[in-house]
Enzyme design. Structure first.
Site, PDB file in Angstrom:
ATOM      1  N   GLU A 107      47.497  25.734  39.754  1.00 30.99           N
ATOM      2  CA  GLU A 107      47.620  24.293  39.951  1.00 30.99           C
ATOM      3  C   GLU A 107      47.293  23.571  38.656  1.00 30.99           C
ATOM      4  O   GLU A 107      46.272  23.836  38.032  1.00 30.99           O
ATOM      5  CB  GLU A 107      46.674  23.826  41.064  1.00 30.99           C
ATOM      6  CG  GLU A 107      46.926  24.474  42.425  1.00 30.99           C
ATOM      7  CD  GLU A 107      48.235  24.038  43.074  1.00 30.99           C
ATOM      8  OE1 GLU A 107      48.867  23.080  42.564  1.00 30.99           O
ATOM      9  OE2 GLU A 107      48.611  24.648  44.088  1.00 30.99           O
ATOM     10  N   CYS A 171      40.906  22.357  48.730  1.00 33.17           N
ATOM     11  CA  CYS A 171      41.333  22.963  47.470  1.00 33.17           C
ATOM     12  C   CYS A 171      41.555  21.898  46.401  1.00 33.17           C
ATOM     13  O   CYS A 171      41.060  22.015  45.273  1.00 33.17           O
ATOM     14  CB  CYS A 171      42.621  23.770  47.684  1.00 33.17           C
ATOM     15  SG  CYS A 171      42.406  25.250  48.694  1.00 33.17           S
ATOM     16  N   HIS A 190      45.788  29.090  43.732  1.00 32.56           N
ATOM     17  CA  HIS A 190      46.102  29.320  45.135  1.00 32.56           C
ATOM     18  C   HIS A 190      46.620  30.748  45.308  1.00 32.56           C
ATOM     19  O   HIS A 190      47.434  31.212  44.501  1.00 32.56           O
ATOM     20  CB  HIS A 190      47.177  28.341  45.634  1.00 32.56           C
ATOM     21  CG  HIS A 190      46.624  27.160  46.351  1.00 32.56           C
ATOM     22  ND1 HIS A 190      46.958  25.861  46.035  1.00 32.56           N
ATOM     23  CD2 HIS A 190      45.747  27.073  47.389  1.00 32.56           C
ATOM     24  CE1 HIS A 190      46.323  25.029  46.841  1.00 32.56           C
ATOM     25  NE2 HIS A 190      45.580  25.743  47.670  1.00 32.56           N
TER      26      HIS A 190
END
Length: 223
Positions: A107, A171, A190
Site C-alpha cells: 500500500e 489496516c 496486505h
C-alpha cells in the site's frame, strides 16, 4: 593496600560498563500483524509475521521485533505510538489480511477520514477519522512500485502488487497512524487469506523479500 584494591576493582567495573554502554545498538525493524476478526478466526497477517520471526531476516545487523495488534481502533491508538517510542525503528512494517487480495499487496498511502466501519468492539474512531485536522492522505516515501519490481522480490517467486487504497478500516487506520509519525521507513502490506493461494510460510518469504529490498535501498541512501 586493601582500600587500593577495592578502588581499583571499582574502576575496572566502571570502565567495563562504560565500554558496554557506548557499544552501538542494532537498528530495529518492527513487524506487526492483526488478530482475529469477522470471518478470519485465523488471521493470515499474524501467521505470516510469526513465520517470519521464526525464519529470520538472514541478517544479524538488525533486530526484529514482532507484535500482534487487536483489530480495534483504540488498541492501534495506544500501541502503535508506544512501539515507535520504545523501539525507534529503522523500519515499521504493518501487515493485514484482505479478502480481495490475490497477491501480496504493498500500500502506497493511507487515509485520514471515512472510518465508519466498526471494529471487533463495535466501535468507530471519534469523528470517523484518525487524526483530527490531519491531512486527508499520507503517502509513504518508499516507492512501492520500485520495491514490487525489484530483483529481490521477483526472485522470491511470490506475486507482489501495489495499491493506493488500504480500505478505510483498521489496516488503513494503522498505516495512517504510523505515517503521521514518520512517513519515511513506514510500509503497509496486505496479504491474502491463508492458502489463497499462499501458505503462511510463502507469505513470510514474500514479506522477507520485500523488507530486504527496502533495507537495501535505505542502506544506499544512507551511504
Amino acid at each position: 593496600m586493601r582500600i587500593d584494591r577495592v578502588q581499583n576493582s571499582c574502576l575496572a567495573v566502571l570502565s567495563t560498563n562504560s565500554v558496554v554502554s557506548m557499544a552501538p545498538s542494532k537498528p530495529t525493524i518492527v513487524l506487526t500483524g492483526f488478530g482475529p476478526f469477522g470471518g478470519y478466526k485465523i488471521n493470515s497477517s499474524w501467521v505470516a509475521v510469526k513465520e517470519l520471526a521464526d525464519i529470520g531476516l538472514d541478517d544479524d545487523n538488525f533486530n526484529l521485533e514482532v507484535k500482534e495488534i487487536s483489530v480495534e481502533y483504540e488498541a492501534i491508538d495506544k500501541k502503535v505510538p508506544g512501539l515507535w517510542k520504545k523501539h525507534k525503528p529503522l523500519l515499521m512494517v504493518h501487515v493485514g489480511v484482505s479478502g480481495f487480495a490475490q497477491a501480496i499487496t504493498l500500500e502506497q498511502l493511507a487515509h485520514n477520514y471515512g472510518y465508519n466501519q466498526t471494529d471487533i468492539k463495535k466501535k468507530c474512531p471519534k469523528h470517523n477519522c484518525c487524526k483530527r485536522n490531519g491531512e486527508e492522505t499520507l503517502k509513504s516515501t518508499i516507492d512501492m512500485q520500485d520495491i514490487a519490481e525489484s530483483d529481490r522480490v521477483k526472485k522470491s517467486g511470490i506475486n507482489v502488487a501495489v495499491s493506493q487504497d488500504p480500505g478505510r478500516y483498521c489496516c488503513d487506520y494503522i498505516y495512517y497512524t504510523s505515517l503521521s509519525m514518520k512517513q519515511a521507513h513506514t510500509v503497509f502490506i496486505h496479504v491474502p487469506p491463508l492458502n489463497r493461494p499462499y501458505s503462511g510460510n510463502d507469505l513470510a518469504l514474500g514479506i522477507k523479500a520485500i523488507i530486504t529490498a527496502i533495507l537495501e535501498r535505505i542502506s544506499v541512501q544512507h551511504n
